[in-house]
Design a protein around this motif. Sequence first.
Motif, mmCIF file in Angstrom:
data_model
loop_
_atom_site.group_PDB
_atom_site.id
_atom_site.type_symbol
_atom_site.label_atom_id
_atom_site.label_comp_id
_atom_site.label_asym_id
_atom_site.label_seq_id
_atom_site.Cartn_x
_atom_site.Cartn_y
_atom_site.Cartn_z
ATOM 1 N N GLU A 372 44.913 22.624 1.659
ATOM 2 C CA GLU A 372 46.055 22.099 2.506
ATOM 3 C C GLU A 372 47.403 21.764 1.746
ATOM 4 N N LYS A 373 47.374 20.959 1.043
ATOM 5 C CA LYS A 373 48.435 20.348 0.273
ATOM 6 C C LYS A 373 49.228 21.513 -0.573
ATOM 7 N N ALA A 374 48.382 22.247 -1.285
ATOM 8 C CA ALA A 374 49.062 23.353 -2.223
ATOM 9 C C ALA A 374 49.623 24.649 -1.187
ATOM 10 N N ALA A 375 48.909 24.615 -0.273
ATOM 11 C CA ALA A 375 49.492 25.766 0.732
ATOM 12 C C ALA A 375 50.676 25.438 1.426
ATOM 13 N N GLU A 376 50.879 24.077 1.775
ATOM 14 C CA GLU A 376 52.226 23.716 2.379
ATOM 15 C C GLU A 376 53.253 23.684 1.412
ATOM 16 N N LEU A 377 52.946 23.569 0.240
ATOM 17 C CA LEU A 377 54.215 23.350 -0.950
ATOM 18 C C LEU A 377 54.587 24.950 -0.966
ATOM 19 N N THR A 378 53.535 25.726 -1.101
ATOM 20 C CA THR A 378 53.779 27.177 -1.365
ATOM 21 C C THR A 378 54.707 27.857 -0.068
ATOM 22 N N ILE A 379 54.277 27.380 1.124
ATOM 23 C CA ILE A 379 55.009 27.924 2.185
ATOM 24 C C ILE A 379 56.354 27.592 2.167
ATOM 25 N N GLY A 380 56.879 26.283 1.524
ATOM 26 C CA GLY A 380 57.943 25.870 1.283
ATOM 27 C C GLY A 380 58.796 26.846 0.372
ATOM 28 N N ALA A 381 58.166 27.186 -0.922
ATOM 29 C CA ALA A 381 58.693 27.958 -1.884
ATOM 30 C C ALA A 381 58.962 29.543 -1.227
ATOM 31 N N LEU A 382 58.004 29.885 -0.405
ATOM 32 C CA LEU A 382 58.195 31.378 0.170
ATOM 33 C C LEU A 382 59.066 31.432 1.353
ATOM 34 N N LEU A 383 59.432 30.351 1.928
ATOM 35 C CA LEU A 383 60.123 30.977 3.250
ATOM 36 C C LEU A 383 61.439 29.777 3.525
ATOM 37 N N ASP A 384 61.505 28.616 2.635
ATOM 38 C CA ASP A 384 62.384 27.750 3.037
ATOM 39 C C ASP A 384 63.215 27.274 1.821
ATOM 40 N N VAL A 385 63.032 27.493 0.565
ATOM 41 C CA VAL A 385 63.781 27.218 -0.594
ATOM 42 C C VAL A 385 64.783 28.094 -0.569
ATOM 43 N N PRO A 386 66.079 27.715 -0.500
ATOM 44 C CA PRO A 386 67.207 28.902 -0.811
ATOM 45 C C PRO A 386 67.069 29.467 -2.303
ATOM 46 N N PRO A 387 67.498 30.823 -2.160
ATOM 47 C CA PRO A 387 67.445 31.481 -3.366
ATOM 48 C C PRO A 387 68.051 31.006 -4.821
ATOM 49 N N ILE A 388 69.184 29.842 -4.436
ATOM 50 C CA ILE A 388 69.712 29.418 -5.513
ATOM 51 C C ILE A 388 68.896 28.528 -6.494
ATOM 52 N N PHE A 389 67.979 28.191 -5.878
ATOM 53 C CA PHE A 389 66.976 27.431 -6.727
ATOM 54 C C PHE A 389 65.766 28.302 -7.412
#
Length: 398
Positions: A372-389
Amino acid sequence: MNLEIPKQFYRVMGRPLISYTLEAFESVSWIKEIVVPIGENYLEVAKEVLREFSHNKVRLTSGGSTRHRSIWNGIQALTEDSRSPPKVVILHDVVRPFVDEQTLQSVALAAEKYGAAGVIRPLASTVIAQSSDGFLDHSLDRSKYRSSEMPQAFQYEVIKNAYEKCTEYDFEHGTECLHLAQKYSETRAWLIDGPETLWKVTYKKDLYAVEGVLQEKKIRRALVIGQGLSHFCEQLKELLQKRNVAVSYIKAFSRKIIKILELSLQISEVSHGSVSVVFALDDKTSSTVCVPTFVMQFTREISRKCNHCHLKELRLIIVRFSHCRKNFSEFKLAIEEMKSRVHEQGVICFGVFVSLGLNNQKENPDNSKLAEKAAELTIGALLDVPPIFNGQTFDAIT
């Protein structure tokens, strides 16, 4: 807006506006409860929305005659029936449906540190003052001012004390919660630049804009590939579906995967949309922490095919489960190298590193809490983190 019902209950693509906002909050695991003040005349309507769309983390309470009275009712409801007060309270408008977890986390952490925090945006227009006879009196320097937006967050005691000291004038005419915290709790709010997606549905035309954004979200596809990590992959799939992303899950890599991807994600139908691919690897799948050759080959091939479809975005996420904590630095360098190799192809890539067995060397990488913890972090990278990062690696310390 000249609608027959309050705008939060207006249906967009078959779903009330308020439901989209509640879903955004419910998808964040660390938010334990959501309290919504509702006017007495629409309490039953709200209850039906909660039932129809299974909003199980939401509790309703009576709204007030003004904005501040409703907020105060909601704050008091947090400790009803001998409930323990939360450490941090997040305030948000139900007619701002596109709030993301990264923004929520930013204001919550800032409030925990400073007592209060709020999101701001640049002013879109110059603010002027009109004289009593109808002429221009003066204008403000737009570069010195910002628009106060939502969400806002407060330490519970800060916002509770502020409302306890409010005057009748504050309750009737006030609009800014951050000002109340500064005035009555002597707490200066930390201000955070927010994304442009936090706009508020104010006019009828905004409802059409909401539908446009939702239509765009419908053309998002994701492929999750992971052998021997079924719990993580299933958890990730579930979270993606809650975010309106069409997901396909493949349990193992093969030479036929490009064809499988075309069929399962229907790339030809995702024109001007986005495709995300997640590779979940562990020590058994890959003997080194470097990005495997087959992943690089896959990325080159899929980016070539996606370019023909005019994709808005292609993201590649490598999730690496490892029993050796020392492998993090090497994995981070591998993701940076991958970024440099696929950048010209328009691919945005991130890494997620999950350390196993810090306390127990035999810890199972597929246990539910870790997945669950790994999935939540992956969701952030997939959908929420701006392309600038692009090229960043996120460390999930277990």
